[in-house]
Design a protein around this motif. Sequence first.
Motif, PDB file in Angstrom:
ATOM      1  N   GLU A  79       1.093 -93.710  34.605  1.00  0.00           N
ATOM      2  CA  GLU A  79      -0.338 -93.578  34.900  1.00  0.00           C
ATOM      3  C   GLU A  79      -0.612 -92.420  35.864  1.00  0.00           C
ATOM      4  OE1 GLU A  79      -2.303 -94.932  33.101  1.00  0.00           O
ATOM      5  OE2 GLU A  79      -1.740 -96.964  32.560  1.00  0.00           O
ATOM      6  N   THR A  80       0.424 -91.888  36.471  1.00  0.00           N
ATOM      7  CA  THR A  80       0.314 -90.693  37.296  1.00  0.00           C
ATOM      8  C   THR A  80       1.078 -89.585  36.589  1.00  0.00           C
ATOM      9  OG1 THR A  80       0.069 -91.890  39.390  1.00  0.00           O
ATOM     10  CG2 THR A  80       0.929 -89.644  39.513  1.00  0.00           C
ATOM     11  N   PHE A  81       0.380 -88.493  36.260  1.00  0.00           N
ATOM     12  CA  PHE A  81       1.025 -87.460  35.446  1.00  0.00           C
ATOM     13  C   PHE A  81       0.264 -86.140  35.492  1.00  0.00           C
ATOM     14  CE2 PHE A  81      -1.849 -89.932  32.734  1.00  0.00           C
ATOM     15  CZ  PHE A  81      -2.641 -88.938  32.183  1.00  0.00           C
ATOM     16  N   GLU A  82       0.943 -85.114  34.984  1.00  0.00           N
ATOM     17  CA  GLU A  82       0.346 -83.806  34.707  1.00  0.00           C
ATOM     18  C   GLU A  82       0.624 -83.501  33.236  1.00  0.00           C
ATOM     19  OE1 GLU A  82       1.351 -80.490  37.227  1.00  0.00           O
ATOM     20  OE2 GLU A  82       1.858 -81.823  38.887  1.00  0.00           O
ATOM     21  N   ALA A  83      -0.409 -83.173  32.488  1.00  0.00           N
ATOM     22  CA  ALA A  83      -0.222 -82.923  31.062  1.00  0.00           C
ATOM     23  C   ALA A  83      -1.002 -81.687  30.611  1.00  0.00           C
ATOM     24  CB  ALA A  83      -0.663 -84.140  30.247  1.00  0.00           C
ATOM     25  N   ILE A  84      -0.400 -80.966  29.667  1.00  0.00           N
ATOM     26  CA  ILE A  84      -1.056 -79.830  29.011  1.00  0.00           C
ATOM     27  C   ILE A  84      -1.039 -80.116  27.517  1.00  0.00           C
ATOM     28  CG2 ILE A  84      -0.959 -77.350  28.546  1.00  0.00           C
ATOM     29  CD1 ILE A  84       0.427 -76.991  31.229  1.00  0.00           C
ATOM     30  N   THR A  99      -7.325 -75.546  24.340  1.00  0.00           N
ATOM     31  CA  THR A  99      -6.255 -76.091  25.178  1.00  0.00           C
ATOM     32  C   THR A  99      -6.874 -76.833  26.360  1.00  0.00           C
ATOM     33  OG1 THR A  99      -6.136 -74.037  26.448  1.00  0.00           O
ATOM     34  CG2 THR A  99      -4.637 -74.256  24.559  1.00  0.00           C
ATOM     35  N   GLY A 100      -6.110 -77.759  26.895  1.00  0.00           N
ATOM     36  CA  GLY A 100      -6.657 -78.542  27.994  1.00  0.00           C
ATOM     37  C   GLY A 100      -5.604 -79.043  28.948  1.00  0.00           C
ATOM     38  N   ARG A 101      -6.058 -79.511  30.098  1.00  0.00           N
ATOM     39  CA  ARG A 101      -5.211 -80.126  31.114  1.00  0.00           C
ATOM     40  C   ARG A 101      -5.734 -81.529  31.400  1.00  0.00           C
ATOM     41  NH1 ARG A 101      -5.973 -77.597  36.091  1.00  0.00           N
ATOM     42  NH2 ARG A 101      -7.900 -76.674  35.289  1.00  0.00           N
ATOM     43  N   TRP A 102      -4.802 -82.437  31.629  1.00  0.00           N
ATOM     44  CA  TRP A 102      -5.160 -83.811  31.960  1.00  0.00           C
ATOM     45  C   TRP A 102      -4.275 -84.240  33.117  1.00  0.00           C
ATOM     46  CZ3 TRP A 102      -4.875 -88.469  28.016  1.00  0.00           C
ATOM     47  CH2 TRP A 102      -5.593 -89.564  28.543  1.00  0.00           C
ATOM     48  N   TYR A 103      -4.895 -84.459  34.274  1.00  0.00           N
ATOM     49  CA  TYR A 103      -4.178 -84.851  35.473  1.00  0.00           C
ATOM     50  C   TYR A 103      -4.644 -86.237  35.915  1.00  0.00           C
ATOM     51  CZ  TYR A 103      -2.881 -79.891  36.053  1.00  0.00           C
ATOM     52  OH  TYR A 103      -2.392 -78.626  35.868  1.00  0.00           O
ATOM     53  N   SER A 104      -3.697 -87.031  36.383  1.00  0.00           N
ATOM     54  CA  SER A 104      -4.041 -88.364  36.870  1.00  0.00           C
ATOM     55  C   SER A 104      -3.208 -88.708  38.099  1.00  0.00           C
ATOM     56  CB  SER A 104      -3.803 -89.419  35.786  1.00  0.00           C
ATOM     57  OG  SER A 104      -3.994 -90.723  36.299  1.00  0.00           O
ATOM     58  N   ASP A 105      -3.896 -89.211  39.112  1.00  0.00           N
ATOM     59  CA  ASP A 105      -3.244 -89.737  40.315  1.00  0.00           C
ATOM     60  C   ASP A 105      -3.739 -91.175  40.466  1.00  0.00           C
ATOM     61  OD1 ASP A 105      -2.320 -90.455  42.791  1.00  0.00           O
ATOM     62  OD2 ASP A 105      -3.025 -88.651  43.833  1.00  0.00           O
ATOM     63  N   ALA A 106      -3.013 -92.095  39.813  1.00  0.00           N
ATOM     64  CA  ALA A 106      -3.465 -93.493  39.784  1.00  0.00           C
ATOM     65  C   ALA A 106      -3.418 -94.142  41.163  1.00  0.00           C
ATOM     66  CB  ALA A 106      -2.614 -94.284  38.796  1.00  0.00           C
ATOM     67  N   ASN A 199       8.137 -93.744  25.564  1.00  0.00           N
ATOM     68  CA  ASN A 199       7.295 -93.894  26.754  1.00  0.00           C
ATOM     69  C   ASN A 199       6.584 -92.604  27.153  1.00  0.00           C
ATOM     70  OD1 ASN A 199       8.068 -96.637  27.098  1.00  0.00           O
ATOM     71  ND2 ASN A 199       9.958 -95.986  28.089  1.00  0.00           N
ATOM     72  N   THR A 200       6.660 -91.606  26.287  1.00  0.00           N
ATOM     73  CA  THR A 200       5.985 -90.334  26.542  1.00  0.00           C
ATOM     74  C   THR A 200       4.987 -90.078  25.424  1.00  0.00           C
ATOM     75  OG1 THR A 200       7.945 -89.442  27.647  1.00  0.00           O
ATOM     76  CG2 THR A 200       6.287 -87.858  26.904  1.00  0.00           C
ATOM     77  N   GLU A 216      -2.766 -83.153  21.433  1.00  0.00           N
ATOM     78  CA  GLU A 216      -1.351 -83.131  21.078  1.00  0.00           C
ATOM     79  C   GLU A 216      -0.635 -82.446  22.239  1.00  0.00           C
ATOM     80  OE1 GLU A 216       1.458 -81.932  17.270  1.00  0.00           O
ATOM     81  OE2 GLU A 216      -0.678 -82.366  17.035  1.00  0.00           O
ATOM     82  N   PHE A 217       0.141 -83.237  22.970  1.00  0.00           N
ATOM     83  CA  PHE A 217       0.692 -82.772  24.238  1.00  0.00           C
ATOM     84  C   PHE A 217       1.816 -81.753  24.048  1.00  0.00           C
ATOM     85  CE2 PHE A 217      -1.051 -87.009  25.154  1.00  0.00           C
ATOM     86  CZ  PHE A 217      -1.921 -86.690  26.190  1.00  0.00           C
ATOM     87  N   LYS A 218       1.708 -80.670  24.825  1.00  0.00           N
ATOM     88  CA  LYS A 218       2.784 -79.678  24.869  1.00  0.00           C
ATOM     89  C   LYS A 218       3.736 -80.000  26.019  1.00  0.00           C
ATOM     90  CE  LYS A 218       2.713 -77.400  22.094  1.00  0.00           C
ATOM     91  NZ  LYS A 218       3.070 -77.759  20.672  1.00  0.00           N
ATOM     92  N   SER A 219       3.208 -80.664  27.052  1.00  0.00           N
ATOM     93  CA  SER A 219       4.050 -81.154  28.156  1.00  0.00           C
ATOM     94  C   SER A 219       3.384 -82.370  28.778  1.00  0.00           C
ATOM     95  CB  SER A 219       4.261 -80.055  29.212  1.00  0.00           C
ATOM     96  OG  SER A 219       3.052 -79.768  29.885  1.00  0.00           O
ATOM     97  N   PHE A 220       4.211 -83.285  29.241  1.00  0.00           N
ATOM     98  CA  PHE A 220       3.717 -84.493  29.904  1.00  0.00           C
ATOM     99  C   PHE A 220       4.736 -84.844  30.981  1.00  0.00           C
ATOM    100  CE2 PHE A 220       2.930 -88.929  30.699  1.00  0.00           C
ATOM    101  CZ  PHE A 220       1.560 -89.073  30.536  1.00  0.00           C
TER     102      PHE A 220
END
Length: 240
Positions: A79-84, A99-106, A199-200, A216-220
């Motif tokens: 639930e805490t991650f950095e994704a592109i 393209t996008g970024r998705w950041y979470s600090d749960a 789990n990814t 569609e994630f290029k990195s997680f």
Amino acid sequence: VQTFAHKTLSTTSDRRAGFRPKKRQFKVNSIATLVVILVVLPSLSRTVIISSTRMRCLLLLTLATLALAQEPARPKIAETFEAIALVRFHSREGDVNGTGRWYSDATNQKELETSELDGGKYRSYRLARFDLKKEYLIMGNDTDCEEHPLAEFHAPFSWVEDAHYEGEHTTPTGVKVQVWASRHDEFSFTVGVLATEPNTPYFFEREEGKTVVGMEFKSFLSETPPATSFNVPPECNKRH
């Protein structure tokens, strides 16, 4: 008289040798029939019922085993991650990609989702700050910021706990993933994971009304993003 006596004797002897044995035969047959009705048939019936019950149990057990064998383990996504990600945005106006970024600090209940679409012509920006009890939105070509109250914080993949398995699907780029989904009347969430990395997330889709956002994630990376990633943007600070 002899003839009559002989006939009488014959008749009497016929009665002894004929009718009475027939009555015994009837009684024997009756007893045998009763034994069949009272003992054999119920036993056969119980055997059939037991066999039928066993067959049903075996069938249910087989189906349950097959279902468990076909359904993989439920993903446990951080639930805490950095994704592109590559982003596909579908609405009534059509489809745009980018393209996008998705950041979470749960832990600190902060989330950022931002995309540059159609070569930078279209922007999608969402920042959730539960510490401020606010959500900030910037959409399209506008630089105006929408500010909404945030009543509660939902971790991005908390819905996976109640999701159901939908089998193996193929992403728009041709990659096979195991799909888990949670569908409701007004919105739905879908995540796809590789069998080798359950789990990814590899693919994610969110549907709200007529709008669908696919990633569609290029990195997680299961890492805490920099705190500055969640700073309120200047467009939204102008409101204060």
